[in-house]
Design an enzyme around this catalytic site. Structure first.
Site, mmCIF file in Angstrom:
data_model
loop_
_atom_site.group_PDB
_atom_site.id
_atom_site.type_symbol
_atom_site.label_atom_id
_atom_site.label_comp_id
_atom_site.label_asym_id
_atom_site.label_seq_id
_atom_site.Cartn_x
_atom_site.Cartn_y
_atom_site.Cartn_z
ATOM 1 N N ASP A 86 17.001 17.319 21.695
ATOM 2 C CA ASP A 86 17.072 18.443 22.150
ATOM 3 C C ASP A 86 16.121 19.529 21.816
ATOM 4 O OD1 ASP A 86 17.806 21.384 22.240
ATOM 5 O OD2 ASP A 86 19.881 21.006 21.367
ATOM 6 N N ILE A 87 15.078 19.876 22.910
ATOM 7 C CA ILE A 87 14.062 20.570 22.717
ATOM 8 C C ILE A 87 14.058 21.815 21.871
ATOM 9 C CG2 ILE A 87 12.663 19.305 24.480
ATOM 10 C CD1 ILE A 87 13.039 21.821 25.932
ATOM 11 N N ASN A 130 9.830 20.982 32.025
ATOM 12 C CA ASN A 130 10.639 21.324 32.953
ATOM 13 C C ASN A 130 12.132 21.717 32.697
ATOM 14 O OD1 ASN A 130 11.662 20.747 35.808
ATOM 15 N ND2 ASN A 130 12.910 19.240 34.473
ATOM 16 N N TYR A 151 17.509 34.856 32.625
ATOM 17 C CA TYR A 151 16.812 33.576 33.138
ATOM 18 C C TYR A 151 15.229 33.987 33.899
ATOM 19 C CZ TYR A 151 15.838 29.588 36.420
ATOM 20 O OH TYR A 151 15.100 28.520 37.146
ATOM 21 N N GLY A 152 15.781 34.966 34.613
ATOM 22 C CA GLY A 152 14.199 35.267 35.333
ATOM 23 C C GLY A 152 13.106 35.763 34.461
ATOM 24 N N ALA A 153 13.607 36.392 33.216
ATOM 25 C CA ALA A 153 12.793 37.078 32.398
ATOM 26 C C ALA A 153 11.833 35.796 31.606
ATOM 27 C CB ALA A 153 13.193 37.943 31.239
ATOM 28 N N LYS A 169 11.358 32.878 32.985
ATOM 29 C CA LYS A 169 10.356 32.141 33.931
ATOM 30 C C LYS A 169 9.208 33.087 34.264
ATOM 31 C CE LYS A 169 12.603 28.552 34.801
ATOM 32 N NZ LYS A 169 12.294 27.234 33.962
ATOM 33 N N ILE A 201 16.253 24.419 45.242
ATOM 34 C CA ILE A 201 16.390 22.782 45.271
ATOM 35 C C ILE A 201 17.566 22.475 44.955
ATOM 36 C CG2 ILE A 201 15.022 20.874 44.652
ATOM 37 C CD1 ILE A 201 12.964 23.175 45.524
HETATM 38 N N1 NAP Z 1 17.229 23.590 41.198
HETATM 39 C C1 NAP Z 1 16.491 24.878 41.569
HETATM 40 O O1 NAP Z 1 16.999 25.615 42.830
HETATM 41 C C2 NAP Z 1 15.583 25.284 40.767
HETATM 42 C C3 NAP Z 1 14.547 26.529 41.333
HETATM 43 C C4 NAP Z 1 13.865 27.282 40.553
HETATM 44 C C5 NAP Z 1 13.561 26.732 39.583
HETATM 45 N N2 NAP Z 1 13.959 25.656 39.144
HETATM 46 C C6 NAP Z 1 13.466 25.038 37.736
HETATM 47 O O2 NAP Z 1 13.372 23.600 37.736
HETATM 48 C C7 NAP Z 1 13.394 22.966 36.627
HETATM 49 C C8 NAP Z 1 14.573 21.702 36.691
HETATM 50 O O3 NAP Z 1 15.702 22.310 37.335
HETATM 51 P P1 NAP Z 1 16.776 21.283 37.930
HETATM 52 O O4 NAP Z 1 17.275 22.039 39.202
HETATM 53 O O5 NAP Z 1 16.246 20.184 38.277
HETATM 54 O O6 NAP Z 1 17.626 21.520 36.737
HETATM 55 P P2 NAP Z 1 18.872 20.279 36.006
HETATM 56 O O7 NAP Z 1 19.041 19.244 36.760
HETATM 57 O O8 NAP Z 1 19.721 21.123 35.373
HETATM 58 O O9 NAP Z 1 17.710 19.846 35.012
HETATM 59 C C9 NAP Z 1 17.200 20.286 33.712
HETATM 60 C C10 NAP Z 1 17.179 19.481 32.642
HETATM 61 O O10 NAP Z 1 17.077 19.951 31.476
HETATM 62 C C11 NAP Z 1 17.605 19.372 30.413
HETATM 63 N N3 NAP Z 1 17.746 20.121 29.095
HETATM 64 C C12 NAP Z 1 18.442 21.192 29.124
HETATM 65 N N4 NAP Z 1 18.421 21.866 27.990
HETATM 66 C C13 NAP Z 1 17.963 20.998 27.156
HETATM 67 C C14 NAP Z 1 17.361 20.787 25.968
HETATM 68 N N5 NAP Z 1 17.885 21.812 25.167
HETATM 69 N N6 NAP Z 1 16.752 19.813 25.580
HETATM 70 C C15 NAP Z 1 16.361 18.898 26.211
HETATM 71 N N7 NAP Z 1 16.445 18.691 27.450
HETATM 72 C C16 NAP Z 1 17.548 19.765 27.955
HETATM 73 C C17 NAP Z 1 18.756 18.954 31.153
HETATM 74 O O11 NAP Z 1 19.530 17.573 30.616
HETATM 75 P P3 NAP Z 1 20.526 17.598 29.387
HETATM 76 O O12 NAP Z 1 21.547 18.461 29.436
HETATM 77 O O13 NAP Z 1 21.002 16.243 29.257
HETATM 78 O O14 NAP Z 1 19.726 17.824 28.195
HETATM 79 C C18 NAP Z 1 18.513 18.692 32.601
HETATM 80 O O15 NAP Z 1 18.290 17.270 32.726
HETATM 81 C C19 NAP Z 1 14.236 24.100 35.556
HETATM 82 O O16 NAP Z 1 13.056 24.723 34.860
HETATM 83 C C20 NAP Z 1 14.390 25.155 36.538
HETATM 84 O O17 NAP Z 1 14.669 26.472 35.801
HETATM 85 C C21 NAP Z 1 15.223 24.971 39.544
#
Ligand code: NAP
Length: 255
Positions: free
Chosen positions: A63-64, A90, A156-158, A160, A189
């Site tokens: 857990d980061i 990420n 969330y936006g803040a 980022k 995405i």
């Molecule tokens: N998908 C979109 O539309 C979108 C759009 C803009 C930006 N983004 C950004 O892109 C990145 C990836 O998004 P995604 O859509 O791929 O999201 P996702 O599938 O939910 O991936 C986020 C990952 O972070 C891990 N995580 C969460 N809290 C954590 C913690 N405390 N310690 C370690 N790992 C943790 C989660 O795994 P566990 O729960 O197993 O820890 C999960 O695998 C994020 O930064 C997101 O804000 C996504």
């Protein structure tokens, strides 16, 4: 740093949030280019899925947001790989809510995960990255770039927007140590993230369809389309990209 390493050592990469979505695709894309990757997340089973069939990927359940996590994650990568070339910040969480609805728990969890953890991971990675001439890639969000607002998703936006600010600042601070820092700002995405943030299947599909209709490219993105850009930004060919915030969003943010 280059992911086509010829006779040199294979690049060593940390990807946080690598068990699902963009992080999973990014870990696999680095590994496909010959890098050794430490895939980090809280859930061992999803990390194992990421690594299955990809020899270059090792996993670490962590857990980061925990205080000792940055030292543990970076220490693990150094112990396994003997070097560090890339940190991809990420992992993130989203907890929807406008100002009146925010809870301290939701706001704090987002700030801890999306902002404080990347800060202290980058700090822990600094010396080895300086040694390798490495790169930090912060994953932001195109929805939080420029002078945009984001009703219903302000915290969330803040986080980022704050991460993009750190990208620019660290690029300047770390230039003398030979470390580059860039942000990749994805648009919407299809990773299933809406489901993990509490939406039901129908609402998430409706959201994706709505966004696709508003996007110049006429669709939402795929995780691999972001992963390839992240990898490219770390390669020698991208050496002049520094302090850059790159939106990859099908044109949504320019509408
Ligand atoms: N998908 C979109 O539309 C979108 C759009 C803009 C930006 N983004 C950004 O892109 C990145 C990836 O998004 P995604 O859509 O791929 O999201 P996702 O599938 O939910 O991936 C986020 C990952 O972070 C891990 N995580 C969460 N809290 C954590 C913690 N405390 N310690 C370690 N790992 C943790 C989660 O795994 P566990 O729960 O197993 O820890 C999960 O695998 C994020 O930064 C997101 O804000 C996504």
């Amino acid at each position: 740093m280059t992911t086509t390493h010829g006779d040199g050592p294979a690049p060593a990469v940390i990807v946080t949030g690598a068990g699902t979505g963009i992080g999973q695709s990014t870990a696999r894309a680095f590994a496909a280019g010959g890098a050794r990757v430490l895939a980090v997340g809280r859930t061992e089973s999803t990390l194992a899925e990421t690594a299955a069939g990809h020899d270059g990927i090792q996993i670490l359940a962590a857990d980061i947001t925990e205080q000792d996590a940055p030292a543990r994650v970076v220490g693990h990568a150094l112990a396994e790989f003997g070097r560090l070339d890339v940190l991809v910040n990420n992992a993130a969480i989203g907890v929807f809510g406008s100002l009146a609805d925010l809870t301290p728990e939701g706001a704090e969890a987002q700030i801890r995960t999306n902002l404080l953890a990347p800060i202290f991971l980058a700090q822990a990675a600094l010396d080895p990255l300086a040694e390798s001439g490495g790169v930090v890639v912060n994953v932001g969000s195109s929805g939080a770039t420029g002078l945009r607002s984001w009703p219903g998703n302000g915290v969330y936006g803040a986080t980022k927007a704050g991460l993009d600010f750190l990208t620019r600042t660290w690029a300047v601070e770390l230039a003398e140590r030979g470390v580059r820092v860039v942000s990749l700002a994805p648009g919407v995405i299809d990773t299933g993230v809406g489901l993990r943030a509490g939406m039901d299947h129908e609402s998430y599909q409706g959201f994706l369809k709505h966004i696709a209709g508003r996007t110049p490219s006429g669709r939402v993105g795929r995780p691999e389309e972001i992963a390839e850009w992240i990898v490219f930004l770390t390669r020698a060919e991208s050496a002049f990209a520094n302090g850059t915030v790159l939106s990859v969003d099908g044109g949504l943010s320019v509408t």
